[in-house]
Design a protein around this motif. Structure first.
Motif, mmCIF file in Angstrom:
data_model
loop_
_atom_site.group_PDB
_atom_site.id
_atom_site.type_symbol
_atom_site.label_atom_id
_atom_site.label_comp_id
_atom_site.label_asym_id
_atom_site.label_seq_id
_atom_site.Cartn_x
_atom_site.Cartn_y
_atom_site.Cartn_z
ATOM 1 N N ARG A 151 -65.721 6.204 -20.555
ATOM 2 C CA ARG A 151 -65.828 6.077 -22.017
ATOM 3 C C ARG A 151 -64.550 5.448 -22.573
ATOM 4 N N ARG A 152 -63.399 5.903 -22.042
ATOM 5 C CA ARG A 152 -62.127 5.378 -22.559
ATOM 6 C C ARG A 152 -61.825 3.977 -22.054
ATOM 7 N N HIS A 153 -62.383 3.630 -20.896
ATOM 8 C CA HIS A 153 -62.084 2.319 -20.288
ATOM 9 C C HIS A 153 -63.385 1.637 -19.880
ATOM 10 N N PRO A 154 -64.131 1.135 -20.872
ATOM 11 C CA PRO A 154 -65.410 0.499 -20.547
ATOM 12 C C PRO A 154 -65.197 -0.640 -19.548
ATOM 13 N N GLY A 155 -66.035 -0.703 -18.547
ATOM 14 C CA GLY A 155 -65.917 -1.777 -17.558
ATOM 15 C C GLY A 155 -64.948 -1.465 -16.430
ATOM 16 N N ALA A 156 -64.316 -0.283 -16.473
ATOM 17 C CA ALA A 156 -63.391 0.066 -15.381
ATOM 18 C C ALA A 156 -64.133 -0.045 -14.047
ATOM 19 N N ALA A 157 -63.461 -0.641 -13.063
ATOM 20 C CA ALA A 157 -64.109 -0.858 -11.768
ATOM 21 C C ALA A 157 -63.712 0.202 -10.752
ATOM 22 N N ALA A 158 -62.446 0.620 -10.798
ATOM 23 C CA ALA A 158 -61.969 1.523 -9.748
ATOM 24 C C ALA A 158 -60.822 2.383 -10.262
ATOM 25 N N GLU A 159 -60.547 3.411 -9.481
ATOM 26 C CA GLU A 159 -59.447 4.329 -9.769
ATOM 27 C C GLU A 159 -58.629 4.492 -8.497
ATOM 28 N N ALA A 160 -57.303 4.397 -8.628
ATOM 29 C CA ALA A 160 -56.415 4.647 -7.493
ATOM 30 C C ALA A 160 -55.129 5.253 -8.060
ATOM 31 N N MET A 161 -54.090 5.352 -7.236
ATOM 32 C CA MET A 161 -52.931 6.140 -7.671
ATOM 33 C C MET A 161 -51.619 5.363 -7.690
ATOM 34 N N GLU A 162 -51.644 4.058 -7.399
ATOM 35 C CA GLU A 162 -50.359 3.359 -7.253
ATOM 36 C C GLU A 162 -50.204 2.106 -8.112
ATOM 37 N N GLY A 163 -51.296 1.471 -8.509
ATOM 38 C CA GLY A 163 -51.199 0.127 -9.098
ATOM 39 C C GLY A 163 -50.223 0.020 -10.249
ATOM 40 N N PHE A 164 -50.308 0.961 -11.194
ATOM 41 C CA PHE A 164 -49.438 0.864 -12.363
ATOM 42 C C PHE A 164 -47.964 1.009 -11.966
ATOM 43 N N GLY A 165 -47.682 1.834 -10.970
ATOM 44 C CA GLY A 165 -46.299 1.982 -10.511
ATOM 45 C C GLY A 165 -45.763 0.696 -9.896
ATOM 46 N N VAL A 166 -46.579 0.081 -9.044
ATOM 47 C CA VAL A 166 -46.166 -1.183 -8.422
ATOM 48 C C VAL A 166 -46.009 -2.257 -9.503
ATOM 49 N N ALA A 167 -46.960 -2.286 -10.443
ATOM 50 C CA ALA A 167 -46.915 -3.297 -11.514
ATOM 51 C C ALA A 167 -45.664 -3.122 -12.381
ATOM 52 N N THR A 168 -45.282 -1.884 -12.631
ATOM 53 C CA THR A 168 -44.098 -1.632 -13.463
ATOM 54 C C THR A 168 -42.835 -2.128 -12.770
ATOM 55 N N ALA A 169 -42.746 -1.878 -11.466
ATOM 56 C CA ALA A 169 -41.576 -2.374 -10.727
ATOM 57 C C ALA A 169 -41.574 -3.897 -10.674
ATOM 58 N N ALA A 170 -42.745 -4.492 -10.478
ATOM 59 C CA ALA A 170 -42.825 -5.961 -10.433
ATOM 60 C C ALA A 170 -42.438 -6.544 -11.790
ATOM 61 N N ALA A 171 -42.946 -5.935 -12.876
ATOM 62 C CA ALA A 171 -42.603 -6.426 -14.220
ATOM 63 C C ALA A 171 -41.105 -6.293 -14.469
ATOM 64 N N GLY A 172 -40.519 -5.212 -13.954
ATOM 65 C CA GLY A 172 -39.077 -5.002 -14.130
ATOM 66 C C GLY A 172 -38.250 -6.068 -13.441
ATOM 67 N N ALA A 173 -38.835 -6.698 -12.431
ATOM 68 C CA ALA A 173 -38.130 -7.767 -11.718
ATOM 69 C C ALA A 173 -38.651 -9.144 -12.112
ATOM 70 N N GLY A 174 -39.612 -9.198 -13.028
ATOM 71 C CA GLY A 174 -40.156 -10.484 -13.485
ATOM 72 C C GLY A 174 -41.056 -11.167 -12.477
ATOM 73 N N VAL A 175 -41.598 -10.379 -11.535
ATOM 74 C CA VAL A 175 -42.392 -10.983 -10.450
ATOM 75 C C VAL A 175 -43.895 -10.799 -10.749
ATOM 76 N N PRO A 176 -44.709 -11.852 -10.585
ATOM 77 C CA PRO A 176 -46.154 -11.735 -10.812
ATOM 78 C C PRO A 176 -46.782 -10.678 -9.910
ATOM 79 N N PHE A 177 -47.911 -10.122 -10.386
ATOM 80 C CA PHE A 177 -48.498 -8.936 -9.755
ATOM 81 C C PHE A 177 -50.007 -9.079 -9.658
#
Ligand SMILES: O=C(O)c1cccc(C(=O)CC[C@H]2O[C@@H](n3cnc4c(=O)[nH]cnc43)[C@H](O)[C@@H]2O)c1
Length: 237
Positions: A151-177
């Protein structure tokens, strides 16, 4: 092109290392098993990026799939990663961190990466789901929670436990993700007998083998501006 792939556990890393993939000679692909959950994923990725430069970071592993978008055995390429439980509870429901004014829990991913990655998986495996992948600290274990997330995320495809953490570190270094997942179980009532981890690891290896040569052939995306990390020295009084 130097690509860092971050998995949670060694079984995922080894599935990626096993898959055969032909890259251009100037491509290097390193695979790091950084641990389960967003904190371990972010810390491991940040350390790896501090030690060595990379042009692209990929979060990869198994995931729960939201029915009917991503059935067990299918592969998902994220077009958005969402920290789905980062926020506050209230009498009116969940308040995301964006609405609290404490930063963001959402990264929209570069279409220049998402589209060719998805196309590569579609060509090799016959199908792919493209959609938001939610990052949670607690694996969903009930139909009610799964319905609430959908309901909160219409179209959500999957759930896992790491993506946002990896993305935050990549964004902190300016690296595409990018985030790439294969589905080992449905998101919903807890049922360990329903997991298909072997099947999901095989699909993950096949998907990565399809995607990596395509990513390696892309022009390197320009580094994004990085958010400031500025400790302030406390003076002695
Ligand atoms: O004990 C359970 O009921 C249970 C159900 C699903 C997954 C787990 C894990 O501990 C696996 C965590 C690990 O795998 C990824 N993963 C796989 N399926 C899911 C899921 O449905 N929801 C969240 N994460 C999942 C995750 O990224 C971790 O690396 C336990």
């Amino acid at each position: 092109m130097r690509i860092l792939i971050v998995t949670a556990v060694p079984a995922e890393r080894d599935a990626l290392l096993r898959g055969d993939a032909a890259f251009p000679g100037n491509t290097e692909v390193d695979v790091l098993a950084a641990g389960v959950g967003p904190a371990a994923a972010a810390a491991g990725t940040a350390v790896a990026l501090a030690r060595s430069p990379y042009d692209l970071v990929v979060s990869a592993g198994i995931a729960g799939g939201f029915a009917p978008v991503a059935p067990v055995g299918s592969v998902v390429v994220a077009d958005r990663v969402v920290a789905a439980d980062l926020g506050a509870e209230s009498d009116d429901g969940f308040v995301p961190i964006d609405d609290l004014g404490f930063g963001t829990g959402v990264y929209d991913l570069a279409p220049e990466l998402v589209a060719p990655a998805a196309q590569a998986v579609r060509e090799k495996l016959g199908a792919v789901s493209v959609g938001p992948i939610l990052t949670v600290s607690t694996v969903t274990g009930s139909a009610a929670r799964a319905a609430e997330l959908m309901r909160r995320h219409p179209g959500a495809a999957a759930e896992a436990m790491e993506g946002f953490g990896v993305a935050t570190a990549a964004a902190g270094a300016g690296v595409p993700f990018l985030e790439l997942r294969s589905v080992s179980n449905p998101v919903g009532p807890r049922d360990r007998a329903a997991w298909r981890i072997g099947e999901a690891l095989a699909a993950l290896g096949a998907a990565a083998a399809a995607v990596l040569p395509v990513l390696a052939a892309l022009p390197v995306l320009p580094a994004a501006p990085v958010p400031p990390v500025s400790p302030v020295r406390k003076e002695q009084s």
